[in-house]
Every structure is written in structure tokens, then in C-alpha cells.
Scaffold this motif. Structure first.
Motif, PDB file in Angstrom:
ATOM      1  N   HIS A  89     -13.909   6.102  -1.652  1.00  0.00           N
ATOM      2  CA  HIS A  89     -13.926   4.636  -1.619  1.00  0.00           C
ATOM      3  C   HIS A  89     -14.457   4.143  -0.269  1.00  0.00           C
ATOM      4  CE1 HIS A  89     -11.551   4.531  -5.267  1.00  0.00           C
ATOM      5  NE2 HIS A  89     -10.639   5.317  -4.715  1.00  0.00           N
ATOM      6  N   ALA A 141       0.447   3.862   1.891  1.00  0.00           N
ATOM      7  CA  ALA A 141       0.209   4.606   3.132  1.00  0.00           C
ATOM      8  C   ALA A 141       1.478   5.215   3.724  1.00  0.00           C
ATOM      9  CB  ALA A 141      -0.440   3.685   4.167  1.00  0.00           C
ATOM     10  N   VAL A 170      -4.888   8.805 -12.486  1.00  0.00           N
ATOM     11  CA  VAL A 170      -3.436   8.904 -12.607  1.00  0.00           C
ATOM     12  C   VAL A 170      -3.022   9.010 -14.079  1.00  0.00           C
ATOM     13  CG1 VAL A 170      -1.279   7.621 -12.270  1.00  0.00           C
ATOM     14  CG2 VAL A 170      -3.014   7.641 -10.482  1.00  0.00           C
ATOM     15  N   SER A 214     -11.203   0.742  -3.295  1.00  0.00           N
ATOM     16  CA  SER A 214      -9.920   1.390  -3.587  1.00  0.00           C
ATOM     17  C   SER A 214      -9.020   0.441  -4.377  1.00  0.00           C
ATOM     18  CB  SER A 214      -9.229   1.778  -2.281  1.00  0.00           C
ATOM     19  OG  SER A 214      -8.718   0.620  -1.634  1.00  0.00           O
ATOM     20  N   SER A 266       0.847  -1.195   0.000  1.00  0.00           N
ATOM     21  CA  SER A 266       0.000   0.000   0.000  1.00  0.00           C
ATOM     22  C   SER A 266       0.881   1.244   0.000  1.00  0.00           C
ATOM     23  CB  SER A 266      -0.956  -0.003   1.195  1.00  0.00           C
ATOM     24  OG  SER A 266      -0.673   1.051   2.092  1.00  0.00           O
ATOM     25  N   LYS A 289     -11.478  -2.464   4.778  1.00  0.00           N
ATOM     26  CA  LYS A 289     -10.473  -2.838   5.774  1.00  0.00           C
ATOM     27  C   LYS A 289     -11.052  -3.805   6.803  1.00  0.00           C
ATOM     28  CE  LYS A 289      -7.666   0.905   4.456  1.00  0.00           C
ATOM     29  NZ  LYS A 289      -6.449   1.662   4.601  1.00  0.00           N
ATOM     30  N   HIS A 293       0.691   9.568   2.003  1.00  0.00           N
ATOM     31  CA  HIS A 293       1.582   8.658   1.274  1.00  0.00           C
ATOM     32  C   HIS A 293       2.996   8.667   1.845  1.00  0.00           C
ATOM     33  CE1 HIS A 293      -1.269   9.531  -2.282  1.00  0.00           C
ATOM     34  NE2 HIS A 293      -1.551   8.342  -1.814  1.00  0.00           N
TER      35      HIS A 293
HETATM   36  O1  NCC Z   1      -3.690   7.063  -2.515  1.00  0.00           O
HETATM   37  P1  NCC Z   1      -3.660   5.889  -3.418  1.00  0.00           P
HETATM   38  O2  NCC Z   1      -5.184   5.457  -3.729  1.00  0.00           O
HETATM   39  O3  NCC Z   1      -2.848   5.974  -4.656  1.00  0.00           O
HETATM   40  O4  NCC Z   1      -3.127   4.648  -2.564  1.00  0.00           O
HETATM   41  C1  NCC Z   1      -3.064   3.321  -3.089  1.00  0.00           C
HETATM   42  C2  NCC Z   1      -3.713   2.361  -2.094  1.00  0.00           C
HETATM   43  O5  NCC Z   1      -2.982   2.350  -0.873  1.00  0.00           O
HETATM   44  C3  NCC Z   1      -3.870   2.252   0.250  1.00  0.00           C
HETATM   45  N1  NCC Z   1      -3.655   3.392   1.161  1.00  0.00           N
HETATM   46  C4  NCC Z   1      -3.122   4.560   0.739  1.00  0.00           C
HETATM   47  C5  NCC Z   1      -2.916   5.592   1.624  1.00  0.00           C
HETATM   48  C6  NCC Z   1      -3.252   5.414   2.972  1.00  0.00           C
HETATM   49  N2  NCC Z   1      -3.002   6.382   3.890  1.00  0.00           N
HETATM   50  N3  NCC Z   1      -3.790   4.248   3.369  1.00  0.00           N
HETATM   51  C7  NCC Z   1      -3.994   3.241   2.504  1.00  0.00           C
HETATM   52  O6  NCC Z   1      -4.491   2.172   2.905  1.00  0.00           O
HETATM   53  C8  NCC Z   1      -5.284   2.221  -0.314  1.00  0.00           C
HETATM   54  O7  NCC Z   1      -5.713   0.897  -0.366  1.00  0.00           O
HETATM   55  C9  NCC Z   1      -5.123   2.776  -1.708  1.00  0.00           C
HETATM   56  O8  NCC Z   1      -6.062   2.247  -2.610  1.00  0.00           O
HETATM   57  C10 NCC Z   1      -6.677   4.624  -5.310  1.00  0.00           C
HETATM   58  O9  NCC Z   1      -7.229   3.760  -4.595  1.00  0.00           O
HETATM   59  O10 NCC Z   1      -6.452   4.475  -6.527  1.00  0.00           O
HETATM   60  C11 NCC Z   1      -6.196   5.926  -4.618  1.00  0.00           C
HETATM   61  O11 NCC Z   1      -5.710   6.866  -5.592  1.00  0.00           O
HETATM   62  C12 NCC Z   1      -5.577   8.230  -5.183  1.00  0.00           C
HETATM   63  C13 NCC Z   1      -5.034   9.068  -6.367  1.00  0.00           C
HETATM   64  O12 NCC Z   1      -5.934   9.006  -7.471  1.00  0.00           O
HETATM   65  C14 NCC Z   1      -3.666   8.506  -6.821  1.00  0.00           C
HETATM   66  O13 NCC Z   1      -2.784   8.389  -5.727  1.00  0.00           O
HETATM   67  C15 NCC Z   1      -3.017   9.418  -7.840  1.00  0.00           C
HETATM   68  O14 NCC Z   1      -2.705  10.676  -7.341  1.00  0.00           O
HETATM   69  C16 NCC Z   1      -6.884   8.788  -4.650  1.00  0.00           C
HETATM   70  N4  NCC Z   1      -6.693  10.156  -4.195  1.00  0.00           N
HETATM   71  C17 NCC Z   1      -7.388  11.192  -4.660  1.00  0.00           C
HETATM   72  O15 NCC Z   1      -8.245  11.082  -5.510  1.00  0.00           O
HETATM   73  C18 NCC Z   1      -7.048  12.539  -4.091  1.00  0.00           C
HETATM   74  C19 NCC Z   1      -7.306   7.936  -3.474  1.00  0.00           C
HETATM   75  O16 NCC Z   1      -8.550   8.387  -2.980  1.00  0.00           O
HETATM   76  C20 NCC Z   1      -7.397   6.468  -3.826  1.00  0.00           C
END
Ligand code: NCC
Length: 283
Positions: free
Chosen positions: A247, A59, A112, A199, A57, A253, A231
Motif C-alpha cells: 500500500h 498499529a 482476511v 490501506s 488503527s 500518511k 500489530h
Molecule cells: O495490518 P492491517 O492492514 O490489518 O492494519 C489495519 C490498518 O491499520 C494501520 N496500521 C497498521 C499497522 C501499523 N503498524 N501501522 C498502521 O498504520 C494501517 O492503516 C492499516 O491499513 C490492510 O490495510 O488491510 C492491512 O491488512 C494486512 C492483513 O491483510 C490483515 O491484517 C489480515 O491479516 C496486510 N498485511 C499483509 O498482507 C501481510 C497489510 O499490508 C495491510
């Protein structure tokens, strides 16, 4: 209502969620043009059958975890996982100590692919491993309806990327996958959840469960390092990243917590969940 056991939940996931990528069998993809773009092998054929896999992930709490060696992928480290899946624009360079080195599969959402920020078409970060893209398609999963109006321009970006990087394997996830998975989440939650797709984290976990004997999912369930930093590679603070806004992450979870075969201490100390792959289940 009856609360399913871990085994029952795993079997429900195995039987109700068919992890598949787009091929040229169905309209509107059964054209000459799409035959030149879509891979001839399905993702499962391309990956073959794998033993131990890791899902990493993005995170913030994976920062300073020192999980890199365990996740693997460096020549001087023992390769503890045969395949590693990462998400969106999550980098390894500069963070290898915490997230490992190799990328076997990168699951990316269509946002993305479309955003200027990530420079998807040029950025070398996307050049390693097999790419798998998904888009929040309409609930009906009707391919034509989706094709005409994707959430983000996934099809134009996909074609453009394939033209620029013709030798890199690149699949599109069938939109039915996200909604089959959503149904399982809803059926196993006490509350009514929003009708938004799961997600990337849960989609990627299911993807690996469909091809691997065993899957370790890192920092999807927050460890003791839990933080508001969204992140591991950015400074942005947002609590919604971990528990979700768009999501149904809280419910995702809870589901993963229920199918974890590892210990609670593994989650707390390592941020590690262990789940069996579908081939290891008798159902
Ligand atoms: O943040 P994101 O997700 O790319 O993270 C990938 C997966 O990691 C887990 N995660 C992430 C951060 C966190 N603090 N805890 C976590 O558990 C999640 O399981 C997440 O799915 C996505 O799911 O595609 C997402 O994408 C982002 C964003 O589009 C991309 O990072 C590109 O910039 C979305 N953010 C926004 O739209 C602002 C996010 O909601 C979901």
C-alpha cells in the motif's frame, strides 16, 4: 505545482471520493440471487448521521496507550464516540484499556475473508457491528472484470458468511472508492506512487468522514510510542507495517498529516488526528 491547503484537500476528498457500497442497481449484481444477499439499505443510510467517530488503527504503537477510555464504548465509561471503526481481525477483548470496547463498523480486506488463519466464517470476533469488505479490484473499477477475477474470493466468502449470519449487516465497498482515493493521493504527491490501493486505514477514515461530523483517527500517524511491532495484538515485527510495502502508506500518511485539524502534540502524545466530516465542510 500549487500545493493544496488543508481546506482544499478536504474539499477535493469530499468531491472526488464518493464513498459507496454495492447495491443491486448495477450488473452483475442486479440479479434475484444478489438481491437476497446484498443489504437493502446502503451503508450511509444504515449508519445514519453521526457526530463523533473514532477510527482505530491496528498499529503496535497503540499498545499501552491507555486510549481505551477516550475511544470509548464501555458502559462505565462515558461514550465519547458515537461510532468506532476497526480493521480486519483486530480484537478488543484483552486490549480494551488501549483500544476501547465497542465496534460499530469493521472494515475487512478480502485476504482476511479468505485466509485460514482468521477463520472468518466462524470466528466470533467478526460478529459485532456492521461488516464492510473490500478487495483490491482492477484499476478500471469495471465491475464485471472484477467479479470474474477478484484478488481474493470475496464474493463466495461473502455469500457463505451471509448465509451463516443472515441478521448481521454486511456491505461490500464499491471498488471505485479505492481508486478515486488513490487518484487524490497521487495528485497530491511529488513522486509517482505505485498503483496499489490505499490501506484499509485510509479507506476506513474516508468511510467515517462520509457519515460523521468529526472523526478522530488513532495511531495512523505514529505517536511517540512508534514501534516495529506490527500489530497491538501480535508479536510480529515488521517496519513495513507502518510505512507500507504494497500500500502507498507513506503517501497516505502525508496526506492525513496535511488535513489534520488537531495539534502536532496530539499526534505525538496520543497518536490522535482530528478531521472534519464531509457534512461539516462548506464546499
Ligand atoms: O495490518 P492491517 O492492514 O490489518 O492494519 C489495519 C490498518 O491499520 C494501520 N496500521 C497498521 C499497522 C501499523 N503498524 N501501522 C498502521 O498504520 C494501517 O492503516 C492499516 O491499513 C490492510 O490495510 O488491510 C492491512 O491488512 C494486512 C492483513 O491483510 C490483515 O491484517 C489480515 O491479516 C496486510 N498485511 C499483509 O498482507 C501481510 C497489510 O499490508 C495491510
Amino acid at each position: 505545482s500549487h500545493k493544496r491547503s488543508a481546506q482544499e484537500l478536504l474539499c477535493q476528498l469530499k468531491n472526488q471520493v464518493k464513498v459507496q457500497t454495492l447495491g443491486t442497481e448495477q450488473p452483475p449484481f442486479n440479479t434475484q440471487e444478489w438481491a437476497t444477499f446484498l443489504p437493502s439499505l446502503h451503508l450511509s443510510q444504515e449508519l445514519g448521521s453521526l457526530k463523533n467517530c473514532a477510527v482505530v488503527s491496528s498499529a503496535g504503537s497503540i499498545r499501552n496507550s491507555h486510549l481505551g477510555r477516550e475511544i470509548g464504548g464501555c458502559v462505565i465509561w462515558s461514550d465519547s464516540h458515537d461510532a468506532v471503526l476497526r480493521f480486519n481481525a483486530a480484537p478488543t477483548s484483552k486490549y480494551q484499556n488501549d483500544v476501547g470496547k465497542k465496534t460499530t463498523v469493521r472494515l475487512i480486506n478480502s485476504q482476511v475473508m479468505a485466509s485460514n488463519k482468521h477463520r472468518f466464517l466462524e470466528n466470533a470476533l467478526f460478529g459485532e457491528g456492521i461488516l464492510v469488505a473490500w478487495d483490491p479490484a482492477p484499476y478500471s473499477s469495471d465491475l464485471l472484470e472484477w467479479y470474474k477475477k477478484p484478488d481474493y474470493p470475496i464474493f463466495t466468502q461473502y455469500k457463505e458468511y451471509r448465509q451463516r449470519h443472515p441478521s448481521q449487516p454486511f456491505h461490500i465497498m464499491h471498488p471505485a472508492v479505492q481508486w478515486q482515493l488513490w487518484e487524490v493521493i497521487q495528485e497530491n504527491s511529488d513522486e509517482e506512487i505505485q498503483r496499489n490501493p490505499p490501506s484499509s486505514g485510509l479507506l476506513g477514515s474516508l468511510l467515517m468522514m462520509s457519515v460523521c461530523e468529526q472523526v478522530h483517527i488513532y495511531e495512523f500517524l505514529p505517536s511517540r510510542r512508534q514501534t516495529d511491532t506490527c500489530h497491538y495484538f501480535e508479536k510480529v515485527q515488521d517496519t513495513a507495517c507502518t510505512l507500507g510495502a504494497y500500500h502507498p502508506q507513506l503517501f497516505e500518511k502525508n496526506l492525513v498529516k496535511r488535513i489534520n485539524q488537531g495539534s502536532d502534540l496530539d499526534i505525538f502524545q496520543l497518536g490522535r488526528v482530528t478531521v472534519p466530516g464531509f457534512q461539516s465542510l462548506n464546499c
